[in-house]
Design a protein around this motif. Sequence first.
Motif, PDB file in Angstrom:
ATOM      1  N   ALA A  77     -22.378 -58.867  18.658  1.00  0.00           N
ATOM      2  CA  ALA A  77     -23.617 -58.722  17.953  1.00  0.00           C
ATOM      3  C   ALA A  77     -23.297 -58.903  16.331  1.00  0.00           C
ATOM      4  O   ALA A  77     -23.648 -59.793  15.714  1.00  0.00           O
ATOM      5  CB  ALA A  77     -24.340 -57.431  18.255  1.00  0.00           C
ATOM      6  N   PRO A  78     -22.598 -57.718  15.742  1.00  0.00           N
ATOM      7  CA  PRO A  78     -22.192 -57.917  14.480  1.00  0.00           C
ATOM      8  C   PRO A  78     -21.470 -59.258  14.085  1.00  0.00           C
ATOM      9  O   PRO A  78     -21.521 -59.706  13.062  1.00  0.00           O
ATOM     10  CB  PRO A  78     -21.588 -56.511  14.147  1.00  0.00           C
ATOM     11  N   GLN A  79     -20.440 -59.553  15.117  1.00  0.00           N
ATOM     12  CA  GLN A  79     -19.511 -60.657  14.833  1.00  0.00           C
ATOM     13  C   GLN A  79     -20.219 -61.888  14.717  1.00  0.00           C
ATOM     14  O   GLN A  79     -19.879 -62.969  13.806  1.00  0.00           O
ATOM     15  CB  GLN A  79     -18.539 -60.690  16.149  1.00  0.00           C
ATOM     16  N   VAL A  80     -21.227 -62.225  15.439  1.00  0.00           N
ATOM     17  CA  VAL A  80     -22.023 -63.392  15.526  1.00  0.00           C
ATOM     18  C   VAL A  80     -22.824 -63.541  14.386  1.00  0.00           C
ATOM     19  O   VAL A  80     -22.737 -64.728  13.533  1.00  0.00           O
ATOM     20  CB  VAL A  80     -22.886 -63.855  16.754  1.00  0.00           C
ATOM     21  N   LEU A  81     -23.319 -62.342  13.741  1.00  0.00           N
ATOM     22  CA  LEU A  81     -24.099 -62.458  12.414  1.00  0.00           C
ATOM     23  C   LEU A  81     -23.024 -62.877  11.265  1.00  0.00           C
ATOM     24  O   LEU A  81     -23.194 -63.678  10.475  1.00  0.00           O
ATOM     25  CB  LEU A  81     -24.375 -61.096  12.231  1.00  0.00           C
ATOM     26  N   LYS A  82     -21.747 -62.101  11.276  1.00  0.00           N
ATOM     27  CA  LYS A  82     -20.765 -62.433  10.170  1.00  0.00           C
ATOM     28  C   LYS A  82     -20.319 -63.847  10.385  1.00  0.00           C
ATOM     29  O   LYS A  82     -20.153 -64.581   9.411  1.00  0.00           O
ATOM     30  CB  LYS A  82     -19.453 -61.637  10.660  1.00  0.00           C
ATOM     31  N   ASP A  83     -20.020 -64.431  11.588  1.00  0.00           N
ATOM     32  CA  ASP A  83     -19.558 -65.680  11.926  1.00  0.00           C
ATOM     33  C   ASP A  83     -20.878 -66.639  11.606  1.00  0.00           C
ATOM     34  O   ASP A  83     -20.451 -67.932  11.266  1.00  0.00           O
ATOM     35  CB  ASP A  83     -19.364 -65.937  13.434  1.00  0.00           C
ATOM     36  N   SER A  84     -22.035 -66.288  11.471  1.00  0.00           N
ATOM     37  CA  SER A  84     -23.149 -67.216  10.934  1.00  0.00           C
ATOM     38  C   SER A  84     -23.243 -67.254   9.577  1.00  0.00           C
ATOM     39  O   SER A  84     -24.034 -68.002   8.983  1.00  0.00           O
ATOM     40  CB  SER A  84     -24.434 -66.484  11.462  1.00  0.00           C
ATOM     41  N   GLY A  85     -22.535 -66.535   8.835  1.00  0.00           N
ATOM     42  CA  GLY A  85     -22.589 -66.546   7.391  1.00  0.00           C
ATOM     43  C   GLY A  85     -23.159 -65.392   6.577  1.00  0.00           C
ATOM     44  O   GLY A  85     -23.103 -65.101   5.515  1.00  0.00           O
ATOM     45  N   VAL A  86     -23.601 -64.504   7.484  1.00  0.00           N
ATOM     46  CA  VAL A  86     -24.224 -63.249   6.688  1.00  0.00           C
ATOM     47  C   VAL A  86     -23.330 -62.585   6.001  1.00  0.00           C
ATOM     48  O   VAL A  86     -22.307 -62.065   6.745  1.00  0.00           O
ATOM     49  CB  VAL A  86     -24.698 -62.291   8.112  1.00  0.00           C
ATOM     50  N   SER A  87     -23.548 -62.092   4.670  1.00  0.00           N
ATOM     51  CA  SER A  87     -22.630 -61.668   3.708  1.00  0.00           C
ATOM     52  C   SER A  87     -22.791 -59.820   3.986  1.00  0.00           C
ATOM     53  O   SER A  87     -22.000 -59.100   3.665  1.00  0.00           O
ATOM     54  CB  SER A  87     -22.688 -61.964   2.604  1.00  0.00           C
ATOM     55  N   CYS A  88     -24.210 -59.472   4.413  1.00  0.00           N
ATOM     56  CA  CYS A  88     -24.317 -58.015   4.304  1.00  0.00           C
ATOM     57  C   CYS A  88     -25.810 -58.147   4.991  1.00  0.00           C
ATOM     58  O   CYS A  88     -26.557 -58.996   4.745  1.00  0.00           O
ATOM     59  CB  CYS A  88     -24.868 -57.644   2.795  1.00  0.00           C
ATOM     60  N   ILE A  89     -26.006 -56.772   5.776  1.00  0.00           N
ATOM     61  CA  ILE A  89     -27.277 -56.639   6.417  1.00  0.00           C
ATOM     62  C   ILE A  89     -27.638 -55.234   5.546  1.00  0.00           C
ATOM     63  O   ILE A  89     -26.875 -54.290   5.277  1.00  0.00           O
ATOM     64  CB  ILE A  89     -27.193 -56.274   7.847  1.00  0.00           C
ATOM     65  N   ILE A  90     -29.014 -55.170   5.533  1.00  0.00           N
ATOM     66  CA  ILE A  90     -29.637 -54.066   4.485  1.00  0.00           C
ATOM     67  C   ILE A  90     -30.672 -53.797   5.496  1.00  0.00           C
ATOM     68  O   ILE A  90     -31.961 -54.556   5.842  1.00  0.00           O
ATOM     69  CB  ILE A  90     -30.211 -54.361   3.077  1.00  0.00           C
ATOM     70  N   ALA A  91     -30.900 -52.363   5.902  1.00  0.00           N
ATOM     71  CA  ALA A  91     -31.865 -51.913   7.137  1.00  0.00           C
ATOM     72  C   ALA A  91     -32.101 -50.669   6.717  1.00  0.00           C
ATOM     73  O   ALA A  91     -31.851 -50.023   5.881  1.00  0.00           O
ATOM     74  CB  ALA A  91     -31.426 -52.031   8.342  1.00  0.00           C
ATOM     75  N   GLU A  92     -33.439 -50.229   7.253  1.00  0.00           N
ATOM     76  CA  GLU A  92     -33.872 -48.929   6.970  1.00  0.00           C
ATOM     77  C   GLU A  92     -32.970 -47.969   7.759  1.00  0.00           C
ATOM     78  O   GLU A  92     -32.595 -47.044   7.138  1.00  0.00           O
ATOM     79  CB  GLU A  92     -35.313 -48.853   7.314  1.00  0.00           C
ATOM     80  N   SER A  93     -32.472 -48.496   8.780  1.00  0.00           N
ATOM     81  CA  SER A  93     -31.489 -47.401   9.802  1.00  0.00           C
ATOM     82  C   SER A  93     -30.770 -48.398  10.954  1.00  0.00           C
ATOM     83  O   SER A  93     -31.462 -49.617  10.814  1.00  0.00           O
ATOM     84  CB  SER A  93     -32.136 -46.224  10.210  1.00  0.00           C
ATOM     85  N   PHE A  94     -29.637 -47.942  11.097  1.00  0.00           N
ATOM     86  CA  PHE A  94     -28.853 -48.871  12.088  1.00  0.00           C
ATOM     87  C   PHE A  94     -28.730 -47.790  13.391  1.00  0.00           C
ATOM     88  O   PHE A  94     -28.513 -46.761  13.078  1.00  0.00           O
ATOM     89  CB  PHE A  94     -27.596 -49.259  11.581  1.00  0.00           C
ATOM     90  N   ALA A  95     -28.550 -48.537  14.483  1.00  0.00           N
ATOM     91  CA  ALA A  95     -27.933 -48.064  15.416  1.00  0.00           C
ATOM     92  C   ALA A  95     -26.608 -47.525  15.110  1.00  0.00           C
ATOM     93  O   ALA A  95     -25.714 -48.284  14.605  1.00  0.00           O
ATOM     94  CB  ALA A  95     -28.179 -48.760  16.827  1.00  0.00           C
ATOM     95  N   ARG A  96     -26.197 -46.339  15.908  1.00  0.00           N
ATOM     96  CA  ARG A  96     -24.773 -45.713  15.562  1.00  0.00           C
ATOM     97  C   ARG A  96     -23.566 -46.653  15.831  1.00  0.00           C
ATOM     98  O   ARG A  96     -22.786 -46.992  15.013  1.00  0.00           O
ATOM     99  CB  ARG A  96     -24.697 -44.391  16.298  1.00  0.00           C
ATOM    100  N   ILE A  97     -23.652 -47.291  17.087  1.00  0.00           N
ATOM    101  CA  ILE A  97     -22.809 -48.001  17.705  1.00  0.00           C
ATOM    102  C   ILE A  97     -22.627 -49.205  16.779  1.00  0.00           C
ATOM    103  O   ILE A  97     -21.467 -49.853  16.352  1.00  0.00           O
ATOM    104  CB  ILE A  97     -22.752 -48.161  19.185  1.00  0.00           C
ATOM    105  N   PHE A  98     -23.680 -50.010  16.543  1.00  0.00           N
ATOM    106  CA  PHE A  98     -23.752 -51.306  15.714  1.00  0.00           C
ATOM    107  C   PHE A  98     -23.333 -51.123  14.261  1.00  0.00           C
ATOM    108  O   PHE A  98     -22.409 -51.864  13.785  1.00  0.00           O
ATOM    109  CB  PHE A  98     -25.196 -51.679  15.605  1.00  0.00           C
ATOM    110  N   PHE A  99     -23.524 -49.747  13.630  1.00  0.00           N
ATOM    111  CA  PHE A  99     -22.964 -49.527  12.448  1.00  0.00           C
ATOM    112  C   PHE A  99     -21.581 -49.419  12.589  1.00  0.00           C
ATOM    113  O   PHE A  99     -20.858 -50.016  11.661  1.00  0.00           O
ATOM    114  CB  PHE A  99     -23.720 -48.197  12.059  1.00  0.00           C
ATOM    115  N   ARG A 100     -21.048 -48.752  13.313  1.00  0.00           N
ATOM    116  CA  ARG A 100     -19.335 -48.592  13.352  1.00  0.00           C
ATOM    117  C   ARG A 100     -18.835 -49.949  14.106  1.00  0.00           C
ATOM    118  O   ARG A 100     -17.764 -50.375  13.263  1.00  0.00           O
ATOM    119  CB  ARG A 100     -19.208 -47.552  14.501  1.00  0.00           C
ATOM    120  N   ASN A 101     -19.491 -50.741  14.948  1.00  0.00           N
ATOM    121  CA  ASN A 101     -18.624 -52.139  15.077  1.00  0.00           C
ATOM    122  C   ASN A 101     -18.826 -52.868  13.910  1.00  0.00           C
ATOM    123  O   ASN A 101     -17.836 -53.810  13.676  1.00  0.00           O
ATOM    124  CB  ASN A 101     -19.756 -52.727  16.234  1.00  0.00           C
TER     125      ASN A 101
END
Length: 166
Positions: free
Chosen positions: A71-95
């Motif tokens: 999940a985070p890898q495809v976003l990074k590979d899509s070109g996303v430089s940063c994600i700003i959110a109200e909150s993240f799921a704990r495992i997604f945050f760490r991944n």
Amino acid sequence: MENARGNCIKYGDNVDTDVIIPARYLAIQDRSLLATHAMEDIDKDFHKKMKKGDILIAGKNFGCGSSREHAPQVLKDSGVSCIIAESFARIFFRNAINIGLAIVESPDAAKEIKEGDEVEVDFSAGRIRDISSGKSYDMAVFPPFLQDMIDKGGLIAFVNERLEKK
């Protein structure tokens, strides 16, 4: 850590990992091809809208669901430089940190920044600046070792570099 600057693509609350990258594509080994399927179940135009360096804005609990690193890898590979959110799921945050994707929790910024706004994130100063609206928001600053880990491309590259120095 270099600042992130880009246009924003915005989503709501509880965007889960099955939406970020649907399971039906997980057998694809080519990361650039896999990235073309990011977010397609909620935004068929994501891959067309996303430009290298753009920033995702999300609501609460972004990345909930399974613990897949895809999940985070495809976003990074899509070109996303940063994600700003109200909150993240704990495992997604760490991944995300583990693979070198910058993520920031800032409830006010996540609520107020609009799709299409141009935003700059200053990781060292702990500031998010919405260039389009002129507003600024505070954010927590990552400790230096995490900034270094993200700069190096994630945990594996960070550890490998430290081992090479010994």
